[in-house]
Scaffold this motif. Structure first.
Motif, short mmCIF file in Angstrom:
data_model
loop_
_atom_site.label_atom_id
_atom_site.label_comp_id
_atom_site.label_asym_id
_atom_site.label_seq_id
_atom_site.Cartn_x
_atom_site.Cartn_y
_atom_site.Cartn_z
N LEU A 38 -9.59 14.87 12.59
CA LEU A 38 -8.80 14.52 13.58
C LEU A 38 -9.09 13.12 14.13
CD1 LEU A 38 -10.04 17.65 14.18
CD2 LEU A 38 -8.23 17.73 15.62
N ASP A 39 -8.13 12.48 14.46
CA ASP A 39 -8.19 11.12 14.88
C ASP A 39 -7.44 10.62 16.15
OD1 ASP A 39 -5.75 9.85 14.15
OD2 ASP A 39 -6.25 10.00 12.11
N ARG A 40 -7.73 9.57 16.55
CA ARG A 40 -7.14 9.01 17.88
C ARG A 40 -6.25 7.73 17.38
NH1 ARG A 40 -6.47 13.05 20.87
NH2 ARG A 40 -8.17 13.84 21.80
N TYR B 182 4.11 6.90 -1.50
CA TYR B 182 4.77 6.76 -0.07
C TYR B 182 3.97 6.18 1.09
CZ TYR B 182 7.80 7.27 4.05
OH TYR B 182 8.34 6.95 5.16
N ARG B 183 4.20 4.97 1.68
CA ARG B 183 3.37 4.43 2.74
C ARG B 183 4.32 4.26 4.00
NH1 ARG B 183 -0.43 0.00 2.15
NH2 ARG B 183 -1.56 1.54 3.26
N SER B 184 4.02 4.69 5.13
CA SER B 184 4.53 4.63 6.13
C SER B 184 5.21 3.11 6.64
CB SER B 184 3.94 5.23 7.39
OG SER B 184 4.71 4.72 8.56
N LYS C 101 -8.84 3.57 8.12
CA LYS C 101 -7.91 2.49 7.82
C LYS C 101 -6.87 2.48 9.02
CE LYS C 101 -6.21 3.44 3.75
NZ LYS C 101 -5.71 3.24 2.31
N TYR C 102 -6.47 3.68 9.36
CA TYR C 102 -5.36 3.85 10.26
C TYR C 102 -5.60 3.81 11.92
CZ TYR C 102 -3.14 3.99 5.88
OH TYR C 102 -3.07 3.99 4.46
N ALA C 103 -7.03 4.50 12.18
CA ALA C 103 -7.10 4.61 13.54
C ALA C 103 -8.04 3.29 14.15
CB ALA C 103 -7.79 6.00 13.83
N GLY D 164 -0.96 4.71 -1.38
CA GLY D 164 0.11 5.82 -0.97
C GLY D 164 -0.09 6.83 -2.01
N MET D 165 -1.45 7.13 -2.42
CA MET D 165 -1.74 8.33 -3.35
C MET D 165 -2.82 9.18 -2.64
SD MET D 165 -2.58 7.34 -7.34
CE MET D 165 -4.29 7.91 -7.16
N GLY D 166 -3.40 8.64 -1.66
CA GLY D 166 -4.47 9.84 -1.17
C GLY D 166 -4.05 11.18 -0.69
N LEU D 167 -2.82 11.16 0.10
CA LEU D 167 -2.48 12.43 0.79
C LEU D 167 -1.83 13.28 -0.48
CD1 LEU D 167 -1.17 11.67 4.15
CD2 LEU D 167 -3.11 12.77 3.53
N THR D 168 -1.26 12.57 -1.36
CA THR D 168 -0.45 13.25 -2.69
C THR D 168 -1.76 14.16 -3.49
OG1 THR D 168 0.86 11.60 -3.02
CG2 THR D 168 0.89 13.04 -4.87
N1 ATP Z 1 -4.79 9.25 10.00
C1 ATP Z 1 -3.54 8.68 9.55
N2 ATP Z 1 -2.93 8.12 10.83
C2 ATP Z 1 -1.66 7.40 10.71
N3 ATP Z 1 -1.22 7.31 9.44
C3 ATP Z 1 -1.58 7.90 8.24
C4 ATP Z 1 -2.71 8.63 8.42
N4 ATP Z 1 -3.08 8.94 7.25
C5 ATP Z 1 -1.89 8.72 6.30
N5 ATP Z 1 -1.18 7.95 7.16
C6 ATP Z 1 -0.08 7.41 6.65
O1 ATP Z 1 0.45 8.09 5.34
C7 ATP Z 1 0.65 7.11 4.29
C8 ATP Z 1 0.23 7.93 3.13
O2 ATP Z 1 -1.48 8.16 3.08
P1 ATP Z 1 -2.08 8.07 1.91
O3 ATP Z 1 -3.60 8.38 2.08
O4 ATP Z 1 -1.39 9.00 0.79
O5 ATP Z 1 -2.01 6.54 1.03
P2 ATP Z 1 -2.77 5.22 1.54
O6 ATP Z 1 -3.78 5.62 2.54
O7 ATP Z 1 -1.62 4.30 2.01
O8 ATP Z 1 -3.34 4.82 0.16
P3 ATP Z 1 -4.53 5.36 -0.53
O9 ATP Z 1 -3.84 5.78 -2.09
O10 ATP Z 1 -5.39 4.50 -0.82
O11 ATP Z 1 -4.83 6.44 0.05
C9 ATP Z 1 -0.30 5.90 4.78
O12 ATP Z 1 0.25 4.68 4.02
C10 ATP Z 1 0.01 5.95 6.25
O13 ATP Z 1 1.19 5.23 6.45
#
Ligand code: ATP
Ligand code: MG
Length: 293
Positions: free
Chosen positions: A219-221, A238-240, A194-196, A251-255
């Motif tokens: 790891l990503d770029r 939390y989403r950046s 999604k982010y790279a 904003g749940m994946g990392l949690t």
């Molecule tokens: N590899 C990454 N590169 C840059 N920003 C990231 C990366 N991974 C996470 N983030 C930032 O951290 C936030 C939280 O990530 P998280 O995976 O928790 O939620 P999400 O991707 O927004 O939603 P989802 O619940 O679908 O995973 C993201 O919204 C993004 O802002």
């Protein structure tokens, strides 16, 4: 001149006065004691009122968070279902009018969206299980197998995306829950997707960290995460603010990743990469008997 009856009378009066004094002192003591008890009870009542207010406030916030979460969840599920339904309907209705390549591309979108829903449901179920305090059943796991299997299935569904696997041959077995390890990888890799930038590679690494733990990294770029947000991104929802609004997510994946890793007695953290990008690493303890599947 005093007679004897006078002296006896005076001593009675004195006795009377000292009796009265004692009674007065007793009364004062009793009043002080009562006052002290009233103050104590008032303080107790005030404290329990404050506690009640705190609990009410916590419940109010939890209720708000739940509403926000249900709103987000329904929005995400509805969007995904619309994309899946729309994709399948388009292929079926226009089967005579679109070429095979277009049909394949539509079906790839459907597959990707189904994957997203699957990850979301797994995240929710895992989180609910952990919050209900379900006992984890760990077993010796060869992380290299989990990583290679994951990379293979990722490569099949996204042949255009480069995924590089770099695992040490010397890895001991980890004491883990294999489906949890896979779910953490799925979440971390979904973030890279999604982010790279799509043309940048996704790297998966695993190596020993001393004799007691294994470190697994994704790891990503991509743009990375600013230092001031590196703790916050592990918080629920939390989403950046740096990411474009069109990129969907709850904003749940990392949690979920943090909960799953910690349930397996590991740690998870983020670090910037020297030439740009993000490195997300987590540890798993080494299984003592050294065998694994
Ligand atoms: N590899 C990454 N590169 C840059 N920003 C990231 C990366 N991974 C996470 N983030 C930032 O951290 C936030 C939280 O990530 P998280 O995976 O928790 O939620 P999400 O991707 O927004 O939603 P989802 O619940 O679908 O995973 C993201 O919204 C993004 O802002
Ligand atoms: Mg995510």
């Amino acid at each position: 001149m005093y007679d004897e009856s006078h002296v006896i009378g005076a001593s009675w009066v004195l006795q009377d006065i000292s009796g009265l004094k004692k009674a007065e002192e007793d009364l004062t003591r009793a009043r002080d004691e009562l006052e002290r008890r009233v103050q104590e009870r008032t303080a107790d009542l005030e404290a329990s009122n404050r506690q009640k207010d705190r609990i009410v406030e916590e419940l109010r916030r939890a209720n708000e968070a739940k509403d926000e979460f249900l709103g987000l969840l329904s929005h995400e599920l509805r969007t995904s279902m619309m994309l899946i339904y729309g994709g399948i309907k388009a292929v079926r209705r226009m089967s005579g009018r679109i070429n095979e390549q277009e049909a394949v591309s539509l079906l790839e979108d459907v597959e990707q969206e189904t994957d997203t829903v699957y990850r979301m449901i797994e995240d929710l179920l895992n989180l609910a299980r952990l919050e209900l305090g379900e006992q984890l059943t760990t077993e010796p796991v060869l992380v290299q197998h989990v990583i290679r299997r994951f990379a293979r299935s990722f490569g099949e569904s996204r042949p255009e995306r480069e995924i590089v696997v770099d695992v040490s041959d010397e890895l001991a077995a980890a004491l883990a829950e294999p489906t949890y390890v896979e779910q953490v990888l799925r979440n971390l890799v979904s973030n890279v997707e999604k982010y790279a930038p799509p043309e940048s590679p996704i790297e998966l690494r695993a190596a020993m960290n001393g004799g007691a733990e294994i470190i697994i990294s994704v790891l990503d770029r991509g743009p990375g995460i600013p230092e001031e947000e590196r703790d916050a991104v592990f918080e629920r929802f939390y989403r950046s603010s740096q990411i474009p609004k069109r990129v969907r997510g709850m904003g749940m994946g990392l949690t979920v990743c943090r909960r799953l890793v910690e349930a397996q007695r590991g740690r998870i953290w983020l670090a910037p990469r020297e030439e740009g990008g993000l490195e997300v690493s987590f540890t798993l303890p080494v299984a003592r008997d050294g065998s694994g599947n």
